[in-house]
Structures are given as structure tokens and as C-alpha cells.
Design an enzyme around this catalytic site. Structure first.
Site, short mmCIF file in Angstrom:
data_model
loop_
_atom_site.label_atom_id
_atom_site.label_comp_id
_atom_site.label_asym_id
_atom_site.label_seq_id
_atom_site.Cartn_x
_atom_site.Cartn_y
_atom_site.Cartn_z
N ASP A 20 15.47 9.03 23.53
CA ASP A 20 15.06 9.67 24.78
C ASP A 20 15.75 11.04 24.78
O ASP A 20 16.72 11.25 24.04
CB ASP A 20 15.54 8.82 25.96
CG ASP A 20 15.38 9.53 27.29
OD1 ASP A 20 14.28 10.06 27.54
OD2 ASP A 20 16.34 9.57 28.06
N ASP A 22 16.11 13.59 28.01
CA ASP A 22 16.86 13.93 29.23
C ASP A 22 17.98 12.93 29.48
O ASP A 22 17.76 11.72 29.47
CB ASP A 22 15.92 13.94 30.44
CG ASP A 22 14.87 15.05 30.34
OD1 ASP A 22 15.19 16.09 29.75
OD2 ASP A 22 13.76 14.87 30.84
#
Length: 226
Positions: A20, A22
Site C-alpha cells: 500500500d 499512503d
């Protein structure tokens, strides 16, 4: 369900690792930074918290937040040049080590392609290995929505990306690493999920993830122990 020992074995022998972006690869939430930059920071940060807590569908939360921000092409480019995303400590070394071992690294993000590609560049990850949401603009640069056909625009989208990668590249072992509910949901089809709390701790993820880390050094150590 795999035990922690089995998960560590999967990680050490992974064909591909999906991160991922963010609050995992970078320290901030890209959409929150964009909102601050466009003057609607507080309202959007609250929406992000709800989205990450898993109480609203991802696409509904994304549509609502972008409807509030309405970023222009110029604002997105200026954000990247004036406030470039800050890499999380240890990520550069970890990605580099994975590359040395011949592991494919992918960035799978509910964030925005232009911002995530900037991050990929810093980590020597090919842009073909980036799966993120695409903002759309009118000819004059004004915001025109986002590409709703991207798998990452939906709840469960990260899992769809991993299924696609397994089919395309015949990966046997794929690991997903991230801080949020949408990352945890991607396992399965991912063979192992590692929760990351180095930037922000999502209670639900910390409680449910069998393997939860707060620094990427912990994963580097796993790779050195072979």
C-alpha cells in the site's frame, strides 16, 4: 489460516510483494495532503478516517472526498513539486533488498497515479508495477472526476489487482503489506498480509493482523536471517 512462522516463510520466499502507499510507503495520506493544499483539509481528513475504518464503501468515500476537493491538474502537479511525499524510514532499503533477491515489487494504492508514480520513481519501481486511481481533467485542467473502472477505486479492489497479478505472472506467493482495512481484505487472494503501523495505527488492523510491524527494519531482519 497460516501461523506466524508460516507467514514469515511465505514472506522470505515471496515471488512478489505488494505495498500500500499512503501511510505505509509514504508517511502521509496523499488525499489528505491534496485536500489541505486545496483548502479543505479538516473535512476530508474526517472522511478518510471513516473510509479506513471500513464503515463506508471505498468508492463512496473517494467520490465524496474528491467532490469536496475538486483538484485541478495544476494543483496536483504543484503539490508534488512543492510538497513531495515523504518516504517512510526503511522502505528504500527494504525495496532495494527485495529487488536484489529478484522479488517483484508493486505499489497497489487507493491514492492517485500521478503521486504514486512519483513515489515509484524514488524506489526504482517501474511505473508498470503501479496500480492506483487516475484523476480525470478537462482540457482547461479543471477536475473532471476519476476513472471509476480502475480496480483500486472499489472496496476489494486491491484483491482484484493481486488476482490479476497471479494470473498474469503466475506468482505462487504474493505478500500484501499495508496499514488499512482495504489492505487486510486483499488476503486472500494474497498469501500473506503484514499489517504496518509505523505511521498510523488502525485499531481494527492491529487487532486482526497475525503479523503486525511498526518498522520496516523488522522485515529487513527477516530477509537477513536466511
Amino acid at each position: 489460516m497460516a501461523s506466524l512462522l508460516e507467514m514469515k516463510e511465505i514472506f522470505r520466499n515471496a515471488d512478489a510483494v505488494c505495498f500500500d502507499v499512503d501511510s505505509t510507503v509514504i508517511r502521509e495520506e496523499g488525499i489528505d495532503e491534496l485536500a489541505k493544499f486545496c483548502g479543505v483539509g479538516d473535512a476530508v481528513a474526517e472522511m478518510t478516517r471513516r473510509a479506513m475504518g471500513g464503515t463506508v464503501t471505498f468508492k463512496a468515500a473517494l467520490t465524496a472526498r474528491l467532490g469536496l476537493i475538486r483538484p485541478s491538474y495544476e494543483q496536483v502537479q504543484k503539490l508534488i513539486s512543492d510538497n513531495p511525499p515523504q518516504l517512510t524510514p526503511g522502505i528504500r532499503e527494504l525495496v532495494s533488498r527485495l529487488h536484489q533477491r529478484g522479488v517483484q515489487v508493486f505499489l497497489v494504492s487507493g491514492g492517485f497515479q500521478s503521486i504514486v508514480e512519483h513515489v515509484a520513481l524514488q524506489l526504482n519501481i517501474p511505473t508498470a508495477n503501479v496500480f492506483a486511481n487516475r484523476l480525470k481533467f478537462y482540457f482547461n485542467g479543471e477536475y473532471a472526476g476519476f476513472d471509476e473502472t480502475q480496480p483500486t477505486a472499489e472496496s476489494g479492489g486491491k484483491g482484484k489487482v493481486i488476482t490479476h497479478l497471479k494470473e498474469q505472472f503466475h506468482f505462487k506467493k504474493v505478500v500484501m503489506i499495508g496499514d488499512g482495512a482495504t489492505d487486510m481484505e486483499a488476503c486472500p487472494p494474497a498469501d500473506c498480509f503484514i499489517g504496518f503501523g509505523g505511521n498510523v495505527i488502525r485499531k481494527q488492523v492491529k487487532e486482526k493482523a497475525k503479523w503486525y510491524i511498526t518498522h520496516f527494519d523488522e522485515l529487513l531482519k527477516e530477509l537477513e536471517e536466511r
